[in-house]
Design an enzyme around this catalytic site. Structure first.
Site, PDB file in Angstrom:
ATOM      1  N   ALA A  90     111.340  11.610 -38.137  1.00 25.20           N
ATOM      2  CA  ALA A  90     112.315  11.759 -37.052  1.00 25.20           C
ATOM      3  C   ALA A  90     111.641  11.844 -35.694  1.00 25.20           C
ATOM      4  O   ALA A  90     110.488  12.254 -35.560  1.00 25.20           O
ATOM      5  CB  ALA A  90     113.147  13.026 -37.279  1.00 25.20           C
ATOM      6  N   LYS A  91     112.398  11.436 -34.663  1.00 25.12           N
ATOM      7  CA  LYS A  91     111.997  11.623 -33.278  1.00 25.12           C
ATOM      8  C   LYS A  91     112.989  12.576 -32.619  1.00 25.12           C
ATOM      9  O   LYS A  91     114.060  12.839 -33.146  1.00 25.12           O
ATOM     10  CB  LYS A  91     112.052  10.295 -32.514  1.00 25.12           C
ATOM     11  N   GLY A  92     112.651  13.077 -31.435  1.00 21.98           N
ATOM     12  CA  GLY A  92     113.586  13.907 -30.698  1.00 21.98           C
ATOM     13  C   GLY A  92     114.710  13.057 -30.125  1.00 21.98           C
ATOM     14  O   GLY A  92     114.489  11.902 -29.780  1.00 21.98           O
ATOM     15  N   GLY A  94     117.340  14.790 -27.985  1.00 20.50           N
ATOM     16  CA  GLY A  94     118.121  15.574 -27.032  1.00 20.50           C
ATOM     17  C   GLY A  94     118.263  14.895 -25.685  1.00 20.50           C
ATOM     18  O   GLY A  94     119.364  14.758 -25.162  1.00 20.50           O
ATOM     19  N   GLU A  95     117.127  14.468 -25.108  1.00 20.08           N
ATOM     20  CA  GLU A  95     117.197  13.870 -23.773  1.00 20.08           C
ATOM     21  C   GLU A  95     117.467  12.386 -23.824  1.00 20.08           C
ATOM     22  O   GLU A  95     117.926  11.792 -22.851  1.00 20.08           O
ATOM     23  CB  GLU A  95     115.870  14.098 -23.012  1.00 20.08           C
TER      24      GLU A  95
END
Lengths: 148, 166
Positions: A90-92, A94-95
């Site tokens: 997985a990657k982040g 949120g932004e």
């Protein structure tokens, strides 16, 4: 875009995001939709007015953020190419969804009008000014009434 | 200085029904209903988002009307029937809207959620099978920054179609 009032409304939005690995489909989709909504606000509604270094319109009455009637259907499609450093690849995210929509919306207006715009939010009065090449009172810096 | 001859400058007994129970509080008549609910009655499900009646986080039902409790003086609530988010679930059994919100990811940070659910409950009470436009309109007084609203609409539609599994 309403060609009389120059107000712009997004009618449909597709977000294609490569996030490595979808760990929780409902929450991941929610993150993307929420970020797109915020970025639509950035693109079209959320003007910040400054005076003497202070924000003038810092209340819900005068800082305009999208309400339920202001957003289009937002279609979210995920790609999962993967990331060697993230949990299960997985990657982040949120932004991430904030990055694309505002430029995309401005580009759509540029495409529609054939006029270059290089700032957000694109308020109707700013589009009017560019279209008519008529200078109207700028809203981005309210002059001080007296020295502070 | 408190002067008892100035109206509103002394606390008084104010009674109303909250979530089916009669309650009496001792408060300034101009105290915000939001503060009375949260601090005098310990019902902290109702949230303050803006304090100026714009965001809907403080929404409650007062005599079946959806109101912003940050704008209601306590005295105005006297004798009324108030429902807060705490009044929706039946002991352990969640209201279908609450279940739908959980299933559809309609809550992220949760600050808008109590007001949003009450607004949705009020909508479904008056319009049992709302269209998507009616849902958008019905929830237009409740701002959400996190979700972008779409999963909230899904949850309301799901609850309206009685499709919420236990």
């Amino acid at each position: 875009m309403d060609l009389t009032t120059y107000s712009v409304k997004v009618q449909d939005f597709v977000a294609l995001q490569e996030i490595g690995k979808v760990l929780h489909p409902v929450l991941a989709k929610g993150q993307i939709i929420g970020g797109v909504a915020q970025a639509i606000g950035l693109a079209l509604y959320e003007k910040v007015l400054w005076q003497d270094g202070r924000m003038l319109n810092g209340q819900m009455t005068n800082y305009i953020m999208p309400a339920s009637c202001d957003l289009p259907p937002i279609r979210v499609i995920f790609e999962e190419i993967g990331n060697p450093h993230g949990a299960y690849g997985a990657k982040g995210i949120g932004e991430l969804p904030m990055d694309g929509p505002a430029p995309a919306i401005v580009n759509a207006v540029v495409d529609a009008l054939g006029i270059a715009f290089d700032s957000v939010p694109l308020l109707p009065e700013e589009i009017l000014e560019a279209v008519t090449s008529r200078s109207i009172a700028r809203t981005d810096n309210v002059p001080a009434e007296s020295p502070c | 200085m408190l002067n008892a001859r100035i109206p509103g400058s002394a606390k008084q007994e104010i009674s109303f029904t909250v979530n089916g129970s009669p309650r009496t509080i001792h408060a300034f008549p101009m105290a915000r209903l939001l503060d009375v609910l949260r601090e005098d009655l310990n019902l902290i499900g109702t949230k303050e988002g803006c304090g100026e009646g714009e965001c809907g986080s403080c929404s409650i039902l007062m005599d079946d009307v959806l109101v912003n409790s940050c704008l209601i003086p306590a005295l105005q609530a006297a004798g009324s029937n108030i429902v807060t988010i705490e009044g929706l679930a039946n002991d352990d059994r969640l209201h279908p809207l609450q279940k739908a919100f959980l299933q559809c990811g309609a809550a992220q940070c949760g600050i808008c959620t109590p007001g949003m659910i009450l607004a949705a409950a009020h909508l479904l009470e008056n319009t049992p099978k709302p269209s998507i436009e009616e849902i958008r309109e019905g929830l237009s007084g409740n701002l959400c920054r996190c979700t972008g609203y779409l999963q909230i609409f899904e949850a309301v539609e799901k609850a309206s179609r009685n499709e919420v599994a236990d």
